[in-house]
Design a protein around this motif. Structure first.
Motif, mmCIF file in Angstrom:
data_model
loop_
_atom_site.group_PDB
_atom_site.id
_atom_site.type_symbol
_atom_site.label_atom_id
_atom_site.label_comp_id
_atom_site.label_asym_id
_atom_site.label_seq_id
_atom_site.Cartn_x
_atom_site.Cartn_y
_atom_site.Cartn_z
ATOM 1 N N CYS A 78 -38.804 18.449 35.087
ATOM 2 C CA CYS A 78 -38.057 17.498 34.192
ATOM 3 C C CYS A 78 -36.525 17.550 34.447
ATOM 4 O O CYS A 78 -36.223 18.666 35.004
ATOM 5 N N THR A 79 -35.735 16.575 34.566
ATOM 6 C CA THR A 79 -34.478 16.480 34.834
ATOM 7 C C THR A 79 -33.846 15.502 33.830
ATOM 8 O O THR A 79 -34.458 14.849 33.222
ATOM 9 N N GLU A 80 -32.382 15.809 33.641
ATOM 10 C CA GLU A 80 -31.770 14.932 32.857
ATOM 11 C C GLU A 80 -30.177 15.015 33.190
ATOM 12 O O GLU A 80 -29.806 15.825 34.125
ATOM 13 N N VAL A 81 -29.514 13.837 33.202
ATOM 14 C CA VAL A 81 -28.070 13.674 33.415
ATOM 15 C C VAL A 81 -27.489 13.687 31.900
ATOM 16 O O VAL A 81 -27.805 13.012 30.858
ATOM 17 N N ASN A 82 -26.403 14.707 31.893
ATOM 18 C CA ASN A 82 -25.689 14.413 30.345
ATOM 19 C C ASN A 82 -24.135 14.461 31.050
ATOM 20 O O ASN A 82 -23.922 14.610 32.026
ATOM 21 N N ASP A 83 -23.354 14.358 29.950
ATOM 22 C CA ASP A 83 -22.028 14.465 30.065
ATOM 23 C C ASP A 83 -21.231 15.755 29.572
ATOM 24 O O ASP A 83 -20.459 15.780 28.858
ATOM 25 N N ASP A 84 -21.831 16.778 30.182
ATOM 26 C CA ASP A 84 -21.643 18.081 29.551
ATOM 27 C C ASP A 84 -19.949 18.514 30.103
ATOM 28 O O ASP A 84 -19.216 18.740 29.276
ATOM 29 N N TYR A 85 -19.767 18.330 31.428
ATOM 30 C CA TYR A 85 -18.478 18.424 31.868
ATOM 31 C C TYR A 85 -18.524 17.577 33.172
ATOM 32 O O TYR A 85 -18.815 17.834 34.337
ATOM 33 N N GLY A 86 -18.159 16.307 32.725
ATOM 34 C CA GLY A 86 -18.307 15.193 33.656
ATOM 35 C C GLY A 86 -20.031 14.789 33.914
ATOM 36 O O GLY A 86 -20.731 15.509 33.082
ATOM 37 N N PRO A 87 -20.358 13.980 34.829
ATOM 38 C CA PRO A 87 -21.967 13.832 34.696
ATOM 39 C C PRO A 87 -22.266 15.158 35.628
ATOM 40 O O PRO A 87 -22.054 15.777 36.314
ATOM 41 N N THR A 88 -23.413 15.783 34.565
ATOM 42 C CA THR A 88 -24.411 17.114 34.961
ATOM 43 C C THR A 88 -25.600 16.543 35.072
ATOM 44 O O THR A 88 -26.183 16.128 34.163
ATOM 45 N N VAL A 89 -26.102 17.109 36.173
ATOM 46 C CA VAL A 89 -27.600 16.885 36.406
ATOM 47 C C VAL A 89 -28.094 18.416 36.243
ATOM 48 O O VAL A 89 -27.701 19.489 36.465
ATOM 49 N N THR A 90 -29.197 18.433 35.342
ATOM 50 C CA THR A 90 -30.025 19.727 34.939
ATOM 51 C C THR A 90 -31.545 19.531 35.231
ATOM 52 O O THR A 90 -31.977 18.418 35.138
ATOM 53 N N MET A 91 -32.042 20.491 35.754
ATOM 54 C CA MET A 91 -33.603 20.657 36.019
ATOM 55 C C MET A 91 -34.239 21.661 35.171
ATOM 56 O O MET A 91 -33.567 22.824 35.271
ATOM 57 N N TRP A 92 -35.535 21.607 34.993
ATOM 58 C CA TRP A 92 -36.136 22.702 34.085
ATOM 59 C C TRP A 92 -37.677 22.245 34.488
ATOM 60 O O TRP A 92 -38.061 21.183 34.683
ATOM 61 N N THR A 93 -38.686 23.315 34.046
ATOM 62 C CA THR A 93 -40.047 23.147 34.127
ATOM 63 C C THR A 93 -40.571 22.793 32.715
ATOM 64 O O THR A 93 -40.054 23.621 31.698
ATOM 65 N N ALA A 94 -41.619 22.002 32.214
ATOM 66 C CA ALA A 94 -42.181 21.875 30.762
ATOM 67 C C ALA A 94 -43.280 22.689 30.961
ATOM 68 O O ALA A 94 -43.755 22.921 31.809
ATOM 69 N N SER A 143 -42.956 17.686 44.278
ATOM 70 C CA SER A 143 -43.730 17.850 45.393
ATOM 71 C C SER A 143 -43.939 19.627 45.967
ATOM 72 O O SER A 143 -44.939 19.755 46.404
ATOM 73 N N GLN A 144 -42.897 20.169 45.653
ATOM 74 C CA GLN A 144 -43.050 21.641 46.031
ATOM 75 C C GLN A 144 -43.785 22.294 45.133
ATOM 76 O O GLN A 144 -44.298 23.561 45.361
ATOM 77 N N PHE A 145 -43.825 21.855 43.896
ATOM 78 C CA PHE A 145 -44.700 22.703 42.798
ATOM 79 C C PHE A 145 -45.592 21.687 42.095
ATOM 80 O O PHE A 145 -45.116 21.503 40.838
ATOM 81 N N PRO A 146 -46.479 21.134 42.523
ATOM 82 C CA PRO A 146 -47.466 20.373 41.920
ATOM 83 C C PRO A 146 -48.202 20.624 40.687
ATOM 84 O O PRO A 146 -48.505 19.728 39.799
ATOM 85 N N ASP A 147 -48.216 22.052 40.824
ATOM 86 C CA ASP A 147 -48.861 22.384 39.299
ATOM 87 C C ASP A 147 -48.008 22.400 38.129
ATOM 88 O O ASP A 147 -48.568 22.803 37.123
ATOM 89 N N ARG A 148 -46.826 22.240 38.491
ATOM 90 C CA ARG A 148 -45.823 21.986 37.289
ATOM 91 C C ARG A 148 -45.183 20.730 36.808
ATOM 92 O O ARG A 148 -45.073 19.880 37.754
ATOM 93 N N VAL A 149 -44.848 20.546 35.945
ATOM 94 C CA VAL A 149 -43.929 19.477 35.474
ATOM 95 C C VAL A 149 -42.667 19.736 35.322
ATOM 96 O O VAL A 149 -42.032 20.450 34.619
#
Length: 147
Positions: A131-147, A123-129
Motif C-alpha cells: 500500500c502507498t499513499e501521498v499526504n501533505d505531512d511536511y509537503g508532499p509525502t509518500v508512505t509505503m506499508w504492507t496490509a 513485484s519484489q514481494f508478490p505474496d504481500r499487499v
C-alpha cells in the motif's frame, strides 16, 4: 506533465530561451543537466530495493538495524506502524521548491513515486499487499506499508 506545462518551471524556461530559437525538448534539457550518477540515484529512489525484516518490508536504502530494533521495541513489533514510519519520503527534504510551479510539480511527482513504489515493491514481494499513499505531512509525502 498532468496539468503543469514544463515551460511553467522557471529553470526550464530560462534554459530554453538561451537558444535561438528556444528549445522545448525536455530530453535535451535532461541531456544537459542530468548526470549518470544522478540518473541512477533517481531510479533507485523511484524503484526502491527493499528488504524483509521481521515481517516488515523496508526500503533498503533507509534500513538501519539499530533504528529498526528501536522502532520494533517501541511499537511492540507493530509491522504496519514500523513500515509507515521508516518507509516515508518527504519530497521537501529531497527537493526544495522555489516557486508555485515547483510546488505543483512536487504534487504531480509524489503520486507518481507512490505508484512506482507500489508496483515495483509488489513485484519484489508478490505474496504481500503493498500500500502507498501521498499526504501533505511536511509537503508532499509518500508512505509505503504492507496490509
Amino acid at each position: 506533465m498532468d496539468d503543469l506545462d514544463i515551460r511553467d518551471l522557471t529553470e526550464f524556461r530560462f534554459w530554453s530561451t538561451t537558444f535561438d530559437p528556444p528549445i522545448d525538448d525536455p530530453t535535451f534539457f535532461l541531456s544537459n543537466h542530468l548526470s549518470i550518477t544522478s540518473a541512477l540515484l533517481l531510479t533507485d529512489l523511484i524503484f526502491p530495493a527493499c528488504v524483509l525484516v521481521r515481517g516488515c518490508v523496508i526500503r533498503k536504502e533507509i534500513y538501519d538495524p539499530e533504528n529498526f530494533e528501536r522502532w520494533w521495541r517501541e511499537t511492540g513489533g507493530a509491522t504496519e506502524v514500523i513500515e509507515n514510519v521508516l518507509n516515508h519520503l518527504h519530497l521537501w527534504d529531497l527537493l526544495e521548491p522555489n516557486e508555485d510551479a515547483e510546488y505543483r510539480a512536487l504534487e504531480i511527482l509524489a503520486p507518481r513515486i507512490a505508484q512506482t513504489w507500489k508496483s515495483h515493491v509488489q513485484s519484489q514481494f508478490p505474496d504481500r499487499v503493498i500500500c502507498t499513499e501521498v499526504n501533505d505531512d511536511y509537503g508532499p509525502t509518500v508512505t509505503m506499508w504492507t496490509a
